[in-house]
Design a protein around this motif. Structure first.
Motif, PDB file in Angstrom:
ATOM      1  N   VAL A  62       0.874  -1.176   0.000  1.00 50.31           N
ATOM      2  CA  VAL A  62       0.000   0.000   0.000  1.00 50.31           C
ATOM      3  C   VAL A  62       0.908   1.222   0.000  1.00 50.31           C
ATOM      4  N   HIS A  63       0.709   2.111  -0.958  1.00 47.89           N
ATOM      5  CA  HIS A  63       1.548   3.306  -1.073  1.00 47.89           C
ATOM      6  C   HIS A  63       0.942   4.479  -0.309  1.00 47.89           C
ATOM      7  N   PHE A  64       1.794   5.240   0.355  1.00 48.02           N
ATOM      8  CA  PHE A  64       1.379   6.428   1.092  1.00 48.02           C
ATOM      9  C   PHE A  64       2.150   7.627   0.564  1.00 48.02           C
ATOM     10  N   GLN A  65       1.505   8.773   0.554  1.00 48.99           N
ATOM     11  CA  GLN A  65       2.162  10.029   0.206  1.00 48.99           C
ATOM     12  C   GLN A  65       1.828  11.024   1.317  1.00 48.99           C
ATOM     13  N   TYR A  66       2.873  11.572   1.931  1.00 45.67           N
ATOM     14  CA  TYR A  66       2.643  12.561   2.979  1.00 45.67           C
ATOM     15  C   TYR A  66       2.053  13.828   2.386  1.00 45.67           C
ATOM     16  N   LEU A  67       1.138  14.448   3.117  1.00 47.79           N
ATOM     17  CA  LEU A  67       0.637  15.762   2.740  1.00 47.79           C
ATOM     18  C   LEU A  67       1.742  16.777   3.016  1.00 47.79           C
ATOM     19  N   SER A  68       1.699  17.911   2.340  1.00 47.15           N
ATOM     20  CA  SER A  68       2.794  18.889   2.423  1.00 47.15           C
ATOM     21  C   SER A  68       3.036  19.400   3.841  1.00 47.15           C
ATOM     22  N   ASP A  69       2.003  19.435   4.694  1.00 52.77           N
ATOM     23  CA  ASP A  69       2.175  19.964   6.053  1.00 52.77           C
ATOM     24  C   ASP A  69       2.248  18.863   7.110  1.00 52.77           C
ATOM     25  N   ALA A  70       2.437  17.616   6.697  1.00 53.04           N
ATOM     26  CA  ALA A  70       2.455  16.483   7.626  1.00 53.04           C
ATOM     27  C   ALA A  70       3.757  16.425   8.416  1.00 53.04           C
ATOM     28  N   ASP A  71       3.659  15.864   9.596  1.00 55.30           N
ATOM     29  CA  ASP A  71       4.826  15.582  10.438  1.00 55.30           C
ATOM     30  C   ASP A  71       5.306  14.171  10.075  1.00 55.30           C
ATOM     31  N   THR A  72       6.314  14.081   9.225  1.00 53.62           N
ATOM     32  CA  THR A  72       6.786  12.778   8.743  1.00 53.62           C
ATOM     33  C   THR A  72       7.486  11.963   9.834  1.00 53.62           C
ATOM     34  N   SER A  73       7.855  12.592  10.936  1.00 56.48           N
ATOM     35  CA  SER A  73       8.520  11.850  12.013  1.00 56.48           C
ATOM     36  C   SER A  73       7.573  10.861  12.695  1.00 56.48           C
ATOM     37  N   LEU A  74       6.261  11.009  12.500  1.00 56.90           N
ATOM     38  CA  LEU A  74       5.309  10.070  13.103  1.00 56.90           C
ATOM     39  C   LEU A  74       5.290   8.732  12.381  1.00 56.90           C
ATOM     40  N   GLY A  75       5.801   8.706  11.159  1.00 60.97           N
ATOM     41  CA  GLY A  75       5.871   7.456  10.403  1.00 60.97           C
ATOM     42  C   GLY A  75       4.538   7.039   9.817  1.00 60.97           C
ATOM     43  N   LEU A  76       4.575   5.915   9.140  1.00 57.17           N
ATOM     44  CA  LEU A  76       3.396   5.349   8.499  1.00 57.17           C
ATOM     45  C   LEU A  76       2.637   4.474   9.494  1.00 57.17           C
ATOM     46  N   PRO A  77       1.426   4.034   9.132  1.00 59.35           N
ATOM     47  CA  PRO A  77       0.735   3.081  10.004  1.00 59.35           C
ATOM     48  C   PRO A  77       1.650   1.894  10.286  1.00 59.35           C
ATOM     49  N   ALA A  78       1.499   1.327  11.473  1.00 55.34           N
ATOM     50  CA  ALA A  78       2.410   0.253  11.868  1.00 55.34           C
ATOM     51  C   ALA A  78       1.671  -0.837  12.622  1.00 55.34           C
ATOM     52  N   TYR A  79       2.080  -2.083  12.371  1.00 50.09           N
ATOM     53  CA  TYR A  79       1.595  -3.214  13.149  1.00 50.09           C
ATOM     54  C   TYR A  79       2.404  -3.230  14.445  1.00 50.09           C
ATOM     55  N   GLU A  80       1.723  -3.174  15.576  1.00 50.37           N
ATOM     56  CA  GLU A  80       2.415  -3.060  16.857  1.00 50.37           C
ATOM     57  C   GLU A  80       2.977  -4.389  17.364  1.00 50.37           C
ATOM     58  N   THR A  81       2.435  -5.515  16.869  1.00 54.34           N
ATOM     59  CA  THR A  81       2.963  -6.829  17.232  1.00 54.34           C
ATOM     60  C   THR A  81       3.019  -7.701  15.990  1.00 54.34           C
ATOM     61  N   GLY A  82       3.753  -8.788  16.053  1.00 54.45           N
ATOM     62  CA  GLY A  82       3.895  -9.686  14.920  1.00 54.45           C
ATOM     63  C   GLY A  82       2.598 -10.357  14.501  1.00 54.45           C
ATOM     64  N   GLY A  83       1.656 -10.524  15.411  1.00 51.57           N
ATOM     65  CA  GLY A  83       0.393 -11.166  15.097  1.00 51.57           C
ATOM     66  C   GLY A  83      -0.754 -10.207  14.854  1.00 51.57           C
ATOM     67  N   ALA A  84      -0.461  -8.916  14.812  1.00 57.97           N
ATOM     68  CA  ALA A  84      -1.534  -7.915  14.651  1.00 57.97           C
ATOM     69  C   ALA A  84      -2.168  -8.001  13.266  1.00 57.97           C
ATOM     70  N   ALA A  85      -3.493  -7.959  13.234  1.00 61.95           N
ATOM     71  CA  ALA A  85      -4.235  -7.949  11.968  1.00 61.95           C
ATOM     72  C   ALA A  85      -4.399  -6.533  11.444  1.00 61.95           C
ATOM     73  N   ALA A  86      -4.279  -5.553  12.332  1.00 62.26           N
ATOM     74  CA  ALA A  86      -4.512  -4.161  11.968  1.00 62.26           C
ATOM     75  C   ALA A  86      -3.293  -3.311  12.314  1.00 62.26           C
ATOM     76  N   ALA A  87      -3.073  -2.291  11.505  1.00 64.01           N
ATOM     77  CA  ALA A  87      -1.993  -1.328  11.744  1.00 64.01           C
ATOM     78  C   ALA A  87      -2.597  -0.073  12.358  1.00 64.01           C
TER      79      ALA A  87
END
Length: 153
Positions: free
Chosen positions: A4-29
Motif C-alpha cells: 500500500v503506497h502512502f504520500q505525505y501531505l505537504s504539512d504532515a509531520d513525517t517523524s510520526l511514520g506510516l501506520p504500523a503493526y504493533e505486534t507480529g500477530g496484529a491484523a490491523a496497523a
C-alpha cells in the motif's frame, strides 16, 4: 503480501511514520493523528461530539483491495471513543487525504493529541458481485426468519 503506497501531505509531520503493526500477530496497523503545524495542539472532542482527525497522508490501495478503518478497543473501553461509520471503507480508487471520523460516546471531553494512535486499519481483499433479479430463491432451514430467529432475542 500486498504493498500500500502512502504520500505525505505537504504539512504532515513525517517523524510520526506510516501506520504500523504493533505486534507480529496484529491484523490491523495503528493510525496516528497528524495535525497541521498550526493545529499541533490537537483537538478536544466534547462528550457526544465528533471530529475529523487527519492522518497526514494520502493512500493508494491496490485494485482488488480495500482498507477498513476500525476503532481501537482500549479507547472505546476506557474513554468511549469510537468511529461512527465503523468499519469505514477506503476504496482502491480514492486518492484524497485520509481522515478518521472520531466520536466521543463517553461522559467527558476527550483530547486527541498530535501523534496519538486514534484508529486501526485492515487491508482486505474485495470481490465485486454481479447482481441479478430472479423469480425465486433457494430454500434453507432458516428461511425468512428475521432478527433473533436463530437464538435468544
Amino acid at each position: 503480501m500486498v504493498t500500500v503506497h502512502f504520500q505525505y501531505l505537504s504539512d504532515a509531520d513525517t517523524s510520526l511514520g506510516l501506520p504500523a503493526y504493533e505486534t507480529g500477530g496484529a491484523a490491523a496497523a495503528d493510525l496516528r493523528a497528524n495535525f497541521a503545524p498550526d493545529a499541533r495542539d490537537g483537538v478536544t472532542i466534547a462528550a457526544g461530539g465528533r471530529a475529523l482527525i487527519p492522518t497526514g497522508f494520502r493512500v493508494e490501495i491496490p485494485q482488488g483491495y480495500e482498507v477498513q478503518i476500525r476503532p481501537r478497543s482500549g479507547l472505546a473501553l476506557k474513554h468511549g471513543i469510537t468511529l461512527p461509520n465503523s468499519p469505514g471503507t477506503i476504496d482502491s480508487d480514492y486518492r484524497g487525504p485520509l481522515g478518521v471520523i472520531v466520536m466521543n460516546m463517553g461522559d467527558a471531553d476527550f483530547h486527541v493529541n498530535h501523534g496519538d494512535r486514534i484508529a486501526q486499519m485492515v487491508v482486505a481483499p474485495v470481490l465485486q458481485a454481479v447482481f441479478a433479479v430472479v423469480d425465486g430463491l433457494s430454500e434453507t432451514e432458516r428461511g425468512d426468519g428475521g432478527f433473533g430467529s436463530t437464538g435468544r432475542a
